[in-house]
Write a protein that holds these residues in place. Structure first.
Motif, PDB file in Angstrom:
ATOM      1  N   GLN A   1      25.150 -24.856  27.548  1.00 43.82           N
ATOM      2  CA  GLN A   1      25.111 -23.639  28.358  1.00 43.82           C
ATOM      3  C   GLN A   1      23.761 -22.923  28.292  1.00 43.82           C
ATOM      4  N   ILE A   2      22.848 -23.378  27.450  1.00 38.44           N
ATOM      5  CA  ILE A   2      21.588 -22.668  27.309  1.00 38.44           C
ATOM      6  C   ILE A   2      20.664 -22.969  28.481  1.00 38.44           C
ATOM      7  N   GLY A   3      19.720 -22.071  28.686  1.00 33.48           N
ATOM      8  CA  GLY A   3      18.710 -22.296  29.697  1.00 33.48           C
ATOM      9  C   GLY A   3      17.489 -22.988  29.103  1.00 33.48           C
ATOM     10  N   PRO A   4      16.392 -23.020  29.837  1.00 36.00           N
ATOM     11  CA  PRO A   4      15.178 -23.640  29.296  1.00 36.00           C
ATOM     12  C   PRO A   4      14.700 -22.925  28.036  1.00 36.00           C
ATOM     13  N   GLY A   5      14.356 -23.691  27.023  1.00 36.43           N
ATOM     14  CA  GLY A   5      13.864 -23.135  25.768  1.00 36.43           C
ATOM     15  C   GLY A   5      12.742 -23.980  25.202  1.00 36.43           C
ATOM     16  N   TYR A   6      12.254 -23.586  24.030  1.00 33.48           N
ATOM     17  CA  TYR A   6      11.143 -24.326  23.438  1.00 33.48           C
ATOM     18  C   TYR A   6      11.010 -23.955  21.969  1.00 33.48           C
ATOM     19  N   ILE A   7      10.266 -24.776  21.249  1.00 38.58           N
ATOM     20  CA  ILE A   7       9.706 -24.444  19.946  1.00 38.58           C
ATOM     21  C   ILE A   7       8.223 -24.739  20.035  1.00 38.58           C
ATOM     22  N   ARG A   8       7.384 -23.823  19.570  1.00 39.34           N
ATOM     23  CA  ARG A   8       5.941 -23.979  19.723  1.00 39.34           C
ATOM     24  C   ARG A   8       5.244 -23.625  18.410  1.00 39.34           C
ATOM     25  N   ILE A   9       4.031 -24.127  18.271  1.00 40.46           N
ATOM     26  CA  ILE A   9       3.182 -23.842  17.114  1.00 40.46           C
ATOM     27  C   ILE A   9       1.906 -23.188  17.623  1.00 40.46           C
ATOM     28  N   VAL A  10       1.555 -22.077  16.980  1.00 41.33           N
ATOM     29  CA  VAL A  10       0.343 -21.332  17.346  1.00 41.33           C
ATOM     30  C   VAL A  10      -0.551 -21.272  16.119  1.00 41.33           C
ATOM     31  N   ALA A  11      -1.824 -21.552  16.293  1.00 36.65           N
ATOM     32  CA  ALA A  11      -2.809 -21.480  15.212  1.00 36.65           C
ATOM     33  C   ALA A  11      -4.039 -20.746  15.728  1.00 36.65           C
ATOM     34  N   GLY A  12      -4.484 -19.728  14.981  1.00 37.17           N
ATOM     35  CA  GLY A  12      -5.651 -18.972  15.388  1.00 37.17           C
ATOM     36  C   GLY A  12      -5.493 -18.285  16.715  1.00 37.17           C
ATOM     37  N   GLY A  13      -4.262 -17.878  17.069  1.00 33.76           N
ATOM     38  CA  GLY A  13      -4.036 -17.211  18.339  1.00 33.76           C
ATOM     39  C   GLY A  13      -3.955 -18.150  19.525  1.00 33.76           C
TER      40      GLY A  13
END
Length: 561
Positions: free
Chosen positions: A108-120
């Motif tokens: 039932q979920i919509g579009p999602g993600y997991i992301r990695i950010v380094a130094g902005g």
């Protein structure tokens, strides 16, 4: 620019960014759904051996603060700060998960993600939608895992049982389920801002000042009204507090005494003799406690035989009482069966249970390999007839090499009869009890003889490579070269050995299994002309010589084909 990952993709953190102070953002939402987003710090066995490394809304950071939950910010439903160079040596994996708090399914979920950010700057993102799931209520989204260096893997694997199944998979348990919903926690926890630039997300919107102590929710204490009601105990509790193993059912006193009786030497220094079965006491003689008999087991023991013979040599000797060790036999070979019966069938089968994991390829034992086709979303090519078991919806089809491929395979001896395994399920592979080894390629290459290949990811490129020289007996003039990103399963006879390549490295052409693709291989022959005049030789006439820069290797098995 951020790299877009698909399910099953992996990469070294050092290939994504030079930093170790990272921001991890998770975005997941669905109509009417509330989510708990957590991070599990697991040991080398992928178990939650230390509860302090279960980071969630009620425990927002690890002891040394290498893992911190930051709350919702920068468009993310939940966010974390991970400082990899501060993670303790006992933690080998950080698994980021999302579970539904209440009713609902991940479909039932919509579009999602997991992301990695380094130094902005965002360096990697794994996107997903509800179409990739069905009845799951908990999903492992992505993992940081330590394999010589820290790496990241997009997982996307779910559990129908929700948080309970997730915890059991990691070796934990849930005592109560009356926790505050995640939506209330996220609304109550202030989102930190002004974080260190080493891990901060891309600037999107201003956020209030951080308060890392705030996520530890004080309102948890008012949950006490559930405690004073002993009669209606909370229903979910029995689901996760597993009862103690059942008491042994074969532990009656009539068996304990004989089983635990040690085969002691003859009493009071007398010569050894065969033990006699319990019988009526000899009148006028005291009991013989040295035999370890418990009062009530046949009374007194008769005196030893007048002419004892060595153990096991007494003609017509009566069998000893049930459960006692037969003299001259090793204990534990058929004599201790009643003791093992008390452990139960589950304990007897425990060493052979399926090995759980969150990776695509998992070694169940030395001769059995499991592949999860749902992870990675790509088929597997395996040797025909190598499937011994499968679960789920799996389709098996013939994989032909084409006309040109058959010609090359027949001419070089490197033809592989393959089947294509596709679908969403788990396939168990084995062949003739050979030892199986999973070799993961990340853009590099390896040379393996076709005879030593059991299976590989369809994403890998493979072709026949020729070995320089004047020919090798047995047709080992050619080998298979695998390149790209994926895993190849290599089979060996026995446990192989991996050796570095030096200028004087030689290997028997019939014992070599694989070598690094960058190695230079030539044929080295020890045939001498004088053998024509002097018959007989050592049997080691043709070898392969390996050359290459430091870092190259060869794999040799303790067996000659």
């Amino acid at each position: 620019m951020a790299r877009e990952f698909q399910r099953g993709h992996k990469a070294k953190i050092s290939d994504l960014t030079a930093g170790t102070d990272l921001y991890v953002g998770v975005q997941v939402a669905g109509p009417g759904l509330a989510f708990d987003i957590s991070c599990f710090g697991l040991d080398a066995n992928e178990q939650l051996s230390d509860d302090r490394y279960f980071v969630f809304y009620n425990q927002p950071k690890s002891p040394e603060e290498s893992i911190q939950q930051l709350g919702a910010q920068a468009g993310d439903t939940e966010s974390f700060r991970v400082t990899l160079d501060r993670v303790p040596a006992g933690i080998h994996k950080l698994s980021f998960t999302a579970t539904i708090d209440g009713d609902g399914q991940m479909s039932q979920i919509g579009p999602g993600y997991i992301r990695i950010v380094a130094g902005g700057e965002e360096v990697v993102r794994y996107s997903f939608t509800g179409a990739e799931f069905s009845t799951e209520r908990a999903v492992m989204l992505g993992d940081f895992y330590l394999k010589d260096v820290w790496r990241f893997a997009a997982v996307g694997q779910g559990f129908d049982g929700g948080l309970a199944a997730l915890l059991k998979n990691f070796g934990g348990e849930v005592a109560e389920e009356d926790e505050q919903p995640a939506a209330q926690q996220q609304a109550a926890a202030p989102a930190p801002a002004g974080a260190a630039p080493g891990f901060a997300p891309p600037p999107q919107a201003a956020a209030p000042a951080p308060s890392f102590g705030a996520p530890v929710q004080a309102p948890q204490a008012p949950q006490a009204p559930y405690v004073p009601q002993p009669a209606p105990a909370p229903a979910p509790a029995p689901q996760y507090q597993q009862p103690a193993p059942p008491a042994p059912v074969h532990s009656a006193p009539t068996m304990v005494g004989p089983i635990t009786t040690p085969p002691a030497p003859a009493p009071y220094g007398q010569p050894p003799h065969a033990p006699q079965p319990p019988g009526p006491p000899s009148y006028g003689q005291p009991p013989q406690p040295s035999y370890g008999q418990v009062p009530g087991y046949g009374g007194q023991v008769p005196p030893p035989a007048p002419a004892p013979a060595p153990y096991g040599q007494v003609p017509g000797q009566q069998p000893p009482p049930y459960g006692q060790q037969v003299p001259g036999q090793q204990p534990g070979y058929g004599q201790g069966a009643p003791q093992a019966a008390g452990a139960g069938l589950a304990a007897a089968l425990q060493p052979y249970k399926e090995v759980p994991t969150g990776t695509r390829w998992t070694s169940q034992n030395q001769q059995l390999m499991r592949v999860d086709l749902a992870m990675g979303g790509q088929p597997v090519l395996a040797r025909q007839g190598s499937m011994v078991l499968y679960q789920g919806k799996v389709d098996f089809s013939y994989k032909g090499a084409g006309f040109a491929g058959r010609i090359v395979g027949n001419a070089t001896g490197q033809e592989m009869q393959l089947m294509r395994c596709s679908g969403r399920g788990q396939v168990f592979l084995a062949e003739n009890g050979a030892h199986l080894h999973a070799i993961e390629l990340q853009g590099d290459g390896i040379c393996v003889s076709a005879e030593s290949v059991l299976a590989f990811d369809e994403s890998l490129q493979h072709e026949v490579r020729r070995i320089e020289g004047h020919g090798i007996p047995g047709g080992a003039l050619f080998t298979m070269l695998f390149q790209g990103s994926g895993t190849v399963i290599v089979k060996t006879h026995g446990t192989p050995v991996v050796l570095p390549v030096t200028p004087t490295t030689f290997a028997d052409s019939n014992a070599i299994v694989a070598w690094s693709a960058a190695s230079q291989v030539i044929v080295s022959s020890q045939v001498r002309l004088r053998r024509n005049a002097y018959p007989g030789h050592s049997g080691e006439t043709v070898n392969l010589q390996f050359r290459g820069a430091p870092g190259n290797f060869i794999v040799v098995q303790p067996y000659e084909v």
